[in-house]
Design a protein around this motif. Sequence first.
Motif, PDB file in Angstrom:
ATOM      1  N   UNK A 174       0.950  11.995  23.957  1.00  0.00           N
ATOM      2  CA  UNK A 174       1.583  12.106  22.641  1.00  0.00           C
ATOM      3  C   UNK A 174       2.343  13.431  22.589  1.00  0.00           C
ATOM      4  N   UNK A 175       3.670  13.326  22.654  1.00  0.00           N
ATOM      5  CA  UNK A 175       4.508  14.533  22.623  1.00  0.00           C
ATOM      6  C   UNK A 175       4.752  14.969  21.179  1.00  0.00           C
ATOM      7  N   UNK A 176       5.218  16.193  21.010  1.00  0.00           N
ATOM      8  CA  UNK A 176       5.476  16.797  19.679  1.00  0.00           C
ATOM      9  C   UNK A 176       4.324  16.490  18.721  1.00  0.00           C
ATOM     10  N   UNK A 177       3.117  16.654  19.225  1.00  0.00           N
ATOM     11  CA  UNK A 177       1.938  16.248  18.455  1.00  0.00           C
ATOM     12  C   UNK A 177       1.670  17.186  17.273  1.00  0.00           C
ATOM     13  N   UNK A 178       2.100  18.451  17.401  1.00  0.00           N
ATOM     14  CA  UNK A 178       1.876  19.380  16.281  1.00  0.00           C
ATOM     15  C   UNK A 178       3.159  19.607  15.473  1.00  0.00           C
ATOM     16  N   UNK A 179       4.270  19.733  16.157  1.00  0.00           N
ATOM     17  CA  UNK A 179       5.539  19.972  15.473  1.00  0.00           C
ATOM     18  C   UNK A 179       6.645  19.281  16.246  1.00  0.00           C
ATOM     19  N   UNK A 180       7.628  18.804  15.511  1.00  0.00           N
ATOM     20  CA  UNK A 180       8.794  18.172  16.114  1.00  0.00           C
ATOM     21  C   UNK A 180       9.991  19.093  15.895  1.00  0.00           C
ATOM     22  N   UNK A 181      10.825  19.276  16.896  1.00  0.00           N
ATOM     23  CA  UNK A 181      11.970  20.174  16.714  1.00  0.00           C
ATOM     24  C   UNK A 181      12.969  19.643  15.684  1.00  0.00           C
ATOM     25  N   UNK A 182      12.892  18.369  15.407  1.00  0.00           N
ATOM     26  CA  UNK A 182      13.813  17.775  14.421  1.00  0.00           C
ATOM     27  C   UNK A 182      13.147  17.599  13.059  1.00  0.00           C
ATOM     28  N   UNK A 183      11.901  17.145  13.069  1.00  0.00           N
ATOM     29  CA  UNK A 183      11.250  16.751  11.817  1.00  0.00           C
ATOM     30  C   UNK A 183      10.304  17.792  11.248  1.00  0.00           C
ATOM     31  N   UNK A 184      10.097  18.898  11.966  1.00  0.00           N
ATOM     32  CA  UNK A 184       9.132  19.892  11.467  1.00  0.00           C
ATOM     33  C   UNK A 184       7.702  19.465  11.767  1.00  0.00           C
ATOM     34  N   UNK A 185       6.740  19.992  10.993  1.00  0.00           N
ATOM     35  CA  UNK A 185       5.321  19.701  11.264  1.00  0.00           C
ATOM     36  C   UNK A 185       5.049  18.203  11.338  1.00  0.00           C
ATOM     37  N   UNK A 186       4.274  17.806  12.336  1.00  0.00           N
ATOM     38  CA  UNK A 186       3.942  16.390  12.537  1.00  0.00           C
ATOM     39  C   UNK A 186       2.696  16.042  11.733  1.00  0.00           C
ATOM     40  N   UNK A 187       2.774  15.086  10.816  1.00  0.00           N
ATOM     41  CA  UNK A 187       1.557  14.696  10.109  1.00  0.00           C
ATOM     42  C   UNK A 187       0.521  14.182  11.114  1.00  0.00           C
ATOM     43  N   UNK A 188      -0.689  14.731  11.105  1.00  0.00           N
ATOM     44  CA  UNK A 188      -1.718  14.324  12.087  1.00  0.00           C
ATOM     45  C   UNK A 188      -1.920  12.812  12.127  1.00  0.00           C
ATOM     46  N   UNK A 189      -1.761  12.158  10.987  1.00  0.00           N
ATOM     47  CA  UNK A 189      -1.985  10.709  10.954  1.00  0.00           C
ATOM     48  C   UNK A 189      -1.050   9.973  11.918  1.00  0.00           C
ATOM     49  N   UNK A 190       0.154  10.527  12.132  1.00  0.00           N
ATOM     50  CA  UNK A 190       1.089   9.896  13.088  1.00  0.00           C
ATOM     51  C   UNK A 190       0.497   9.913  14.490  1.00  0.00           C
ATOM     52  N   UNK A 191      -0.132  11.036  14.839  1.00  0.00           N
ATOM     53  CA  UNK A 191      -0.743  11.156  16.169  1.00  0.00           C
ATOM     54  C   UNK A 191      -1.922  10.190  16.284  1.00  0.00           C
ATOM     55  N   UNK A 192      -2.709  10.147  15.219  1.00  0.00           N
ATOM     56  CA  UNK A 192      -3.908   9.298  15.256  1.00  0.00           C
ATOM     57  C   UNK A 192      -3.527   7.820  15.384  1.00  0.00           C
ATOM     58  N   UNK A 193      -2.459   7.443  14.717  1.00  0.00           N
ATOM     59  CA  UNK A 193      -2.027   6.043  14.818  1.00  0.00           C
ATOM     60  C   UNK A 193      -1.574   5.717  16.249  1.00  0.00           C
ATOM     61  N   UNK A 194      -0.878   6.662  16.873  1.00  0.00           N
ATOM     62  CA  UNK A 194      -0.427   6.430  18.258  1.00  0.00           C
ATOM     63  C   UNK A 194      -1.615   6.273  19.207  1.00  0.00           C
ATOM     64  N   UNK A 195      -2.560   7.195  19.134  1.00  0.00           N
ATOM     65  CA  UNK A 195      -3.665   7.145  20.102  1.00  0.00           C
ATOM     66  C   UNK A 195      -4.515   5.884  19.891  1.00  0.00           C
ATOM     67  N   UNK A 196      -4.711   5.538  18.647  1.00  0.00           N
ATOM     68  CA  UNK A 196      -5.505   4.348  18.356  1.00  0.00           C
ATOM     69  C   UNK A 196      -4.826   3.094  18.911  1.00  0.00           C
TER      70      UNK A 196
END
Lengths: 295, 295
Positions: free
Chosen positions: B137-159
Amino acid sequence: MRVEIREVGLRDGLQNEAPVSLEAKALLLDAVVATGVRRVEATAFVSPRAVPSMADAEQVAALLHRWPGVRFSALVASLGGARRAVAAGITDLEYVVSAGDGHSRANVRIGTEEATEQVAEVAAVVHDAGGSVEVIVATAWDCPFDGPTPPERVLRIVERACELGADELAIADTIGTATPVRVQRLIGAVRDRVGPVTLGAHFHNTRGAGLACAVAAVGEGVLRLDASAGGLGGCPFAPGASGNIATEELVYLLQDMGIETGVDLQRSIDAARLAQDVVGHLVPSNLLRAGDRKR
Amino acid sequence: MRVEIREVGLRDGLQNEAPVSLEAKALLLDAVVATGVRRVEATAFVSPRAVPSMADAEQVAALLHRWPGVRFSALVASLGGARRAVAAGITDLEYVVSAGDGHSRANVRIGTEEATEQVAEVAAVVHDAGGSVEVIVATAWDCPFDGPTPPERVLRIVERACELGADELAIADTIGTATPVRVQRLIGAVRDRVGPVTLGAHFHNTRGAGLACAVAAVGEGVLRLDASAGGLGGCPFAPGASGNIATEELVYLLQDMGIETGVDLQRSIDAARLAQDVVGHLVPSNLLRAGDRKR
């Protein structure tokens, strides 16, 4: 939670550089004060032959009235240095004792025990002047001459320093060899030995682990960390490059961890850029080149 | 305790460099294998136009039989890449999904959700070939375009990745903005969501906090860390220098913390020196210049 950053770029950062002008130091002081930092180690009263870049300590001291509200201090390594500092008007001192006997003898020509006993006289001098003395234990984890420092040597110094009148303490990884687990162990043991005295820590990023050590120290109750603008004191070219942890990297780290410092990140990056200009070569701060993140 | 280091210098380290010769890559592979590291991300099967330095992926794959006993993998960002890798004989793949939609679209022209759903097909391809796929999961903490990554986005990917057949997972701080507290929170949450699947982490030292993040990740049960020889991928000159954490600095750190890696520090320093020679400019490893400490 709040952690106090002490800017040491003008002392530890510049001490191994070719001497820079008093004007450049004044500009740098201006820049670091503008970041919001309220403790600054401004110079060292040490042998001008051994450390030519600190030969202007009295002149630096004479500038400091320009920045009211900032607590300026100076580093000393002897009673003579303490007397010079107080005569120059700096009464908050850091007095260094090396836990490594080899390092102590190489630096000040006396062993650890004798250097520790001098705390009494240094404390008397500063207390008479209404000031305070922090005892910094150098080479607290490893000595470049003696290898790993037995923790008991550090504990004996801090205990005795408190008996002899030290007002604050700091534990210093002079050669940048510590890592988090050893930081936790030693700082935890120091805390157990000395109780509630104010305890700072001082890390170098010599092997990349400086910020990791800072985090570990804060976890052990350290509420003051030394850092230098841009990581002054190191250079990405130099063999053994060993700057302090960079102030702006520490500010970013603590801010992102939700810890207050009172220091403005953008101004801290500006100060780092100026520090780089002052020494005339690249400084080892990654954040200086990367900048803050998108928020 | 043991933490596995995966050497990614030949992929993440070299991908932003001007292409280097296959001979140079073979020398570097020799050097990193000699350190004792047993997982190596050797190349990426991605667009040769977008990443010219990985255009020789098939040729690199053809070399890997020289080092039996090492688990080599390749990074892919699409099903086509996975097919190329398997055809070239590499069946252990890292498939990247960017948690930041902006980064995902910039990188692979599809959004996060669509990229996540492709895990199924990538997994089918590698499993048919007897291999495995790790979803990073890339840009898991921050995205250079979108700013801070909501943790839920990461959790949905891993699940979802686990549902679709991912064999391992890694969480990547692609742009080097994470710090320990955010690392703890996100990795802890991932761990809670996915249970006992093997979980790695990937940090860059862009703002100096790479090793501090690595320590935090290990504290949350991460048992595999990516690192690149010399911190390849960064440069002390470049604006936004953003190399991976340096393998030799990670080895020093873990070793000093009493954590086993199976990697020899001195040989790791040798590999870093070679990496620096290969790219022809300074790499950002402080340890490379300072060396090991006196023991």
